[in-house]
Scaffold this active site. Sequence first.
Site, PDB file in Angstrom:
ATOM      1  N   LEU A   1     -21.120 -22.369  10.643  1.00 20.86           N
ATOM      2  CA  LEU A   1     -20.367 -21.665   9.598  1.00 20.86           C
ATOM      3  C   LEU A   1     -19.721 -22.666   8.649  1.00 20.86           C
ATOM      4  CD1 LEU A   1     -18.698 -18.769  11.614  1.00 20.86           C
ATOM      5  CD2 LEU A   1     -20.666 -18.675  10.089  1.00 20.86           C
TER       6      LEU A   1
ATOM      7  N   MET B   1      -9.172 -24.728   3.085  1.00 20.26           N
ATOM      8  CA  MET B   1      -9.302 -24.522   1.644  1.00 20.26           C
ATOM      9  C   MET B   1      -9.605 -23.048   1.381  1.00 20.26           C
ATOM     10  SD  MET B   1     -10.778 -27.990   0.029  1.00 20.26           S
ATOM     11  CE  MET B   1     -12.502 -27.743   0.304  1.00 20.26           C
TER      12      MET B   1
ATOM     13  N   LEU C   1     -11.850 -18.035   4.320  1.00 19.93           N
ATOM     14  CA  LEU C   1     -11.851 -18.162   5.780  1.00 19.93           C
ATOM     15  C   LEU C   1     -13.043 -17.441   6.414  1.00 19.93           C
ATOM     16  CD1 LEU C   1      -8.048 -17.647   6.591  1.00 19.93           C
ATOM     17  CD2 LEU C   1      -9.268 -19.743   5.968  1.00 19.93           C
TER      18      LEU C   1
ATOM     19  N   SER D   1     -17.798 -22.520   4.447  1.00 21.09           N
ATOM     20  CA  SER D   1     -17.475 -21.688   3.273  1.00 21.09           C
ATOM     21  C   SER D   1     -18.570 -21.837   2.223  1.00 21.09           C
ATOM     22  CB  SER D   1     -16.127 -22.095   2.681  1.00 21.09           C
ATOM     23  OG  SER D   1     -15.144 -22.001   3.685  1.00 21.09           O
TER      24      SER D   1
ATOM     25  N   GLY E   1     -15.214 -19.656  11.832  1.00 21.47           N
ATOM     26  CA  GLY E   1     -14.865 -21.016  12.264  1.00 21.47           C
ATOM     27  C   GLY E   1     -13.363 -21.240  12.100  1.00 21.47           C
ATOM     28  N   HIS E   2     -12.841 -20.887  10.927  1.00 15.25           N
ATOM     29  CA  HIS E   2     -11.394 -21.031  10.703  1.00 15.25           C
ATOM     30  C   HIS E   2     -10.619 -20.141  11.692  1.00 15.25           C
ATOM     31  CE1 HIS E   2     -12.880 -21.839   6.454  1.00 15.25           C
ATOM     32  NE2 HIS E   2     -12.202 -22.939   6.743  1.00 15.25           N
TER      33      HIS E   2
HETATM   34  O1  PAF Z   1     -11.710 -29.253   5.872  1.00 16.22           O
HETATM   35  C1  PAF Z   1     -11.147 -28.781   4.875  1.00 16.22           C
HETATM   36  O2  PAF Z   1     -11.210 -27.575   4.594  1.00 16.22           O
HETATM   37  C2  PAF Z   1     -10.356 -29.716   3.976  1.00 16.22           C
HETATM   38  O3  PAF Z   1     -10.947 -30.954   3.867  1.00 16.22           O
HETATM   39  C3  PAF Z   1      -8.864 -29.842   4.377  1.00 16.22           C
HETATM   40  C4  PAF Z   1      -8.724 -30.502   5.740  1.00 16.22           C
HETATM   41  C5  PAF Z   1      -8.223 -28.478   4.402  1.00 16.22           C
HETATM   42  C6  PAF Z   1      -8.122 -30.711   3.375  1.00 16.22           C
HETATM   43  O4  PAF Z   1      -8.159 -30.155   2.102  1.00 16.22           O
END
Ligand code: PAF
Length: 281
Positions: A183, A28, A31, A185, A34-35
């Site tokens: 971590l 979402m 970032l 958001s 973790g991402h």
């Molecule tokens: O974990 C997330 O950021 C959200 O739930 C996802 C998997 C991107 C779905 O919107």
Amino acid sequence: MQVLQSIKELKAFRESLGAQSVGLVPTMGALHKGHLSLISESSRHNAHTIVSVFVNPTQFGQNEDLSTYPRTLEQDLALCENLGVSAVFAPSVEEMYASDDEIAILPPKMMGYVLEGFDRPTHFAGVLQVVIKLFMLTRPHKAYFGKKDAQQVLIVQKMIRDLHLPLEIVACPIVRDDDGLALSSRNVYLSAQERESALCIPRTIERIESAINQGVLETKELENLARQTLDSSKSLTPIHIFYAYFCDHSLAPIARIKRGESLFLLAVRVGRTRLLDNLWC
Ligand code: PAF
């Protein structure tokens, strides 16, 4: 790196990749490291990584933070470019959800409505609705999710199994800040004082892990230890424990830890922010 905003562009891009291996990292946005660890893991194992950045309205409840959820697309694109991502898919809400869009997938009866699903009963239906769209559009060989959202990973894995979807879900380790906080958001919502108080969460995880390593396996005893640690942390901000729960990978409660098959899930509100952490034990 391609930046794709429409489904048409995404389909054409995916077509151009042919049979090359594709990893999807659904996000979402906003970032953090973790991402980035999910993206790096995908890049190591796939010829191409597609990152989706979409704040999905259907997974937010009425009184949740949809309108204030952090949105940092320019910064996210720069981070993805640095990591060699092939494409970022960042659609509008109208692009993802047509006005007559109705079909949704029901989360599993128990797994979808306990813990996070108890306080947020429409959450997992929203997650599954968007995730399956992303899977169909990007047709990845593997999709990367963080273990921090353990319930989400387990429910998505169950959807893959139940619907025989042709991809593998890779669950990646939790990434922590230097002070131990997992971590998320949503950590940006914490004031300095709340953040200090929130450190009782990783302290509790650490304490449970070391107790298990010392052979304490009865979950009643471990749960008491978790609650004591949370309660005794000299909190500057009041904290509320939603759950401190031991279960197996179907989220059924367990009386005793079975190494490699158990989970400790923790959800705590610090100030106005709901924070999750967990231990795969
Ligand atoms: O974990 C997330 O950021 C959200 O739930 C996802 C998997 C991107 C779905 O919107």
